[in-house]
Design a protein around this motif. Structure first.
Motif, PDB file in Angstrom:
ATOM      1  N   VAL A 277       1.142  -1.313   0.000  1.00 37.22           N
ATOM      2  CA  VAL A 277      -0.225   0.190   0.249  1.00 37.22           C
ATOM      3  C   VAL A 277       0.781   1.360  -0.052  1.00 37.22           C
ATOM      4  O   VAL A 277       1.790   1.522   0.883  1.00 37.22           O
ATOM      5  N   THR A 278       0.608   2.395  -0.701  1.00 36.22           N
ATOM      6  CA  THR A 278       1.267   3.581  -0.699  1.00 36.22           C
ATOM      7  C   THR A 278       0.265   4.453  -0.009  1.00 36.22           C
ATOM      8  O   THR A 278      -0.663   4.494  -0.257  1.00 36.22           O
ATOM      9  N   TYR A 279       0.681   5.088   1.566  1.00 40.85           N
ATOM     10  CA  TYR A 279       0.135   6.141   1.497  1.00 40.85           C
ATOM     11  C   TYR A 279       0.800   8.159   0.915  1.00 40.85           C
ATOM     12  O   TYR A 279       2.425   7.743   1.166  1.00 40.85           O
ATOM     13  N   PRO A 359       3.437  27.019   0.132  1.00 38.18           N
ATOM     14  CA  PRO A 359       4.019  26.032  -0.071  1.00 38.18           C
ATOM     15  C   PRO A 359       4.030  24.633  -0.239  1.00 38.18           C
ATOM     16  O   PRO A 359       4.293  24.945   0.997  1.00 38.18           O
ATOM     17  N   LEU A 360       3.465  23.495  -0.888  1.00 38.72           N
ATOM     18  CA  LEU A 360       2.909  22.788  -0.132  1.00 38.72           C
ATOM     19  C   LEU A 360       4.048  21.995  -0.220  1.00 38.72           C
ATOM     20  O   LEU A 360       3.495  21.040  -1.293  1.00 38.72           O
ATOM     21  N   ASN A 361       4.789  20.841   0.534  1.00 38.57           N
ATOM     22  CA  ASN A 361       6.282  19.954  -0.901  1.00 38.57           C
ATOM     23  C   ASN A 361       5.707  18.986  -0.543  1.00 38.57           C
ATOM     24  O   ASN A 361       5.439  18.534   0.802  1.00 38.57           O
ATOM     25  N   ILE A 362       5.464  17.849  -1.847  1.00 39.02           N
ATOM     26  CA  ILE A 362       5.356  16.505  -1.095  1.00 39.02           C
ATOM     27  C   ILE A 362       6.377  15.904  -1.515  1.00 39.02           C
ATOM     28  O   ILE A 362       7.393  15.575  -2.929  1.00 39.02           O
ATOM     29  N   TRP A 363       7.202  15.450  -0.281  1.00 44.08           N
ATOM     30  CA  TRP A 363       8.377  14.747  -0.103  1.00 44.08           C
ATOM     31  C   TRP A 363       8.012  12.956  -0.962  1.00 44.08           C
ATOM     32  O   TRP A 363       6.652  12.614  -0.358  1.00 44.08           O
ATOM     33  N   PRO A 409       3.549  16.236   3.261  1.00 47.66           N
ATOM     34  CA  PRO A 409       2.938  15.537   2.986  1.00 47.66           C
ATOM     35  C   PRO A 409       4.701  14.475   2.450  1.00 47.66           C
ATOM     36  O   PRO A 409       5.498  15.172   1.839  1.00 47.66           O
ATOM     37  N   PHE A 410       4.730  13.242   3.094  1.00 46.95           N
ATOM     38  CA  PHE A 410       5.966  12.743   2.019  1.00 46.95           C
ATOM     39  C   PHE A 410       4.861  10.860   2.307  1.00 46.95           C
ATOM     40  O   PHE A 410       4.116  10.410   2.957  1.00 46.95           O
ATOM     41  N   VAL A 411       6.324  10.537   1.370  1.00 49.28           N
ATOM     42  CA  VAL A 411       5.258   8.492   0.833  1.00 49.28           C
ATOM     43  C   VAL A 411       5.559   8.114   1.531  1.00 49.28           C
ATOM     44  O   VAL A 411       7.216   8.169   1.629  1.00 49.28           O
TER      45      VAL A 411
END
Length: 509
Positions: A277-279, A359-363, A409-411
């Protein structure tokens, strides 16, 4: 003499006449290649303790018989090489083996076959080592260890496993290839390279031959068909070869053929729910993302189906739960209502929370193959919520999270280690989000130490509900496998924790 000669000629002629249609029938009914051909990517290794891909798992489950096996319909574990796996306290486990079992070279399967194999996985630092250190928490288990305090051989058919803490799911974990046995010959020689080229297991198939093009598995019993695992990493090649009859089963389907599987193969196709699963996880130290309402808005703004059908090429299914869909025991669908795409509700929720500026960085980890879908998610957040969402690839994401460098948020990618709901939650709690809710962590602990695996389902489900409420991580999608097969094969069965069951395949009569 003339009469005898004539009679013989007539008999011979009759035999020829009778044999001709039989030969024709045999030529029509028997395939040119009597083996069952399966397409798959090349496995990284055939060492069971180091298995790290679907192909390796599929082959390992044919060449070895583990202490337990998984029912492909229910996912429940059942004793296989083990006669029993028992514990009075879920911390100290006694494993008793079925007597008379042997490896394919004739040597006996003993307690040391298992304890020695497990120690080897730790000592050599194989992929399966983490199951002993981070999941089972076997006492004294660490990478590089020459011996493990928690493994004690009682006699040839019994050994004891001591864990650092109770784990009711320990028996279910024993079906993983990391827990498969190894013969004494390789445990003594430690010639892993030679053994990996032509391994000797205790299962229903032997490795008859191996080349860069195929791995041929022969039934140990001498009955049934051999299976040729054809090395075909390209999904299009597998699909086409199955359509033309060159392959019997394809284990991959190309994205552009997803919608045409039924037209091409009728009912001879299926999707196999996976355990990955990816979150998107939220760092607790990022105060502007601390509100569950903000997190809910971000979750509802993401159109998961659009991403799985687009950037992810139909190889994933939109998540509706924190649990991997391949975890069948206690499975419930639709637990994550906030995973449903709802633009209006997302905008309203973000407004109620006071908005989100800057900015909303998605790491995410660079060079892992996540670029396309992270960009797609960022585009959706910009469109739906008018946020300045930016993909932020980094080398060493784990270190960045641990150092609290991550500000958005980070993966998180997780793989359930065994088929139980709690096995999906423990990796999330260890993801480094900083989430520390005593109620939730207490429920997870209760699920792990429950009297039985079934008793652990309810506390795990309650913990899931609590995590979906606070949303330290929002589920995005779960991986699944695709199978298509030819008309001549039957018995196509697969599971998230075994892959395609090669021992179930047969040709139609």
């Amino acid at each position: 003499m003339k009469s005898s000669t004539r009679t013989a000629a007539l008999v011979t002629g009759a035999v020829v006449v009778l044999l001709a249609p039989v030969a024709a029938l045999r030529a029509w009914s028997e395939p040119a290649d009597p083996r069952i051909a399966v397409g798959a990517a090349a496995p990284a290794t055939l060492l069971p303790g180091d298995v790290r891909d679907t192909s390796g798992r599929m082959i390992a489950n044919a060449v070895w018989t583990g202490l337990v096996s998984y029912d492909p319909e229910t996912g429940a574990p059942a004793n296989a090489a083990a006669a029993s796996v028992t514990s009075p306290d879920r911390r100290v486990w006694t494993v008793r083996l079925r007597p008379g079992a042997t490896f394919q070279d004739g040597s006996p399967v003993t307690s040391r076959s298992f304890t020695g194999a497990w120690t080897a996985a730790l000592r050599e630092g194989w992929a399966g080592a983490r199951l002993f250190t981070d999941v089972a928490h076997v006492k004294g288990a660490r990478r590089g260890a020459e011996s493990v305090a928690g493994l004690t051989v009682k006699d040839d058919l019994a050994f004891e496993v001591t864990l650092d803490r109770p784990l009711s799911g320990f028996p279910a974990l024993l079906g993983d290839p990391a827990f498969f046995p190894l013969p004494d010959s390789v445990l003594t020689s430690r010639d892993w390279a030679s053994y990996g080229r032509r391994p000797v297991g205790n299962g229903p198939f032997t490795v008859a031959s191996r080349s860069a093009r195929e791995i041929v598995l022969r039934p140990r019993s001498g009955k049934g068909r051999s299976v040729a695992v054809k090395v075909m990493p390209d999904a299009k090649a597998q699909y086409s070869a199955t359509a033309t009859g060159e392959l019997d089963v394809a284990t991959q389907v190309p994205p552009d053929r997803h919608e045409s599987m039924e037209a091409d193969f009728g009912d001879r196709h299926r999707a196999v729910p996976g355990r990955d699963v990816t979150y998107l996880a939220f760092p607790a130290w990022a105060e502007r993302l601390a509100s569950p309402t903000v997190r809910s808005a971000l979750s509802m703004a993401i159109d998961r189906s659009a991403v799985t059908e687009g950037a992810l090429g139909h190889q994933y299914s939109p998540a509706d739960s924190l649990m991997a869909p391949g975890i069948l025991p206690g499975r419930r669908e639709g637990q994550c209502r906030l995973c449903v795409h709802d633009s209006k509700a997302a905008v309203a929720a973000l407004s109620d929370a006071g908005g989100l500026t800057g900015p909303l960085n998605i790491w995410y980890e660079a060079d892992r193959g996540d670029d396309a879908w992270v960009k797609a998610v960022a585009d959706q957040l910009r469109k739906e919520l008018e946020l300045d969402a930016r993909p932020r690839p980094v080398t060493g994401l784990r270190e960045a999270v641990a150092g609290r460098e991550v500000d958005g948020p980070f993966v998180v990618h997780t793989t359930a280690a065994y088929p139980a709901p709690v096995a999906a939650l423990t990796p999330l709690l260890a993801a480094g989000t900083g989430f520390d809710d005593a109620y939730t962590t207490g429920l997870v602990a209760d699920a792990e130490k429950a009297a039985t695996a079934d008793d652990g389902v309810i506390p795990a489900r309650l913990a899931e509900s609590a995590m979906l409420r606070d949303m330290p991580a929002m589920p995005l999608w779960a991986a699944h496998d695709h199978l298509v097969w030819s008309e001549r094969v039957r018995g196509v069965t697969a599971g998230a924790f075994t892959g395609l069951r090669l021992d179930r395949l047969a040709l139609r009569r």
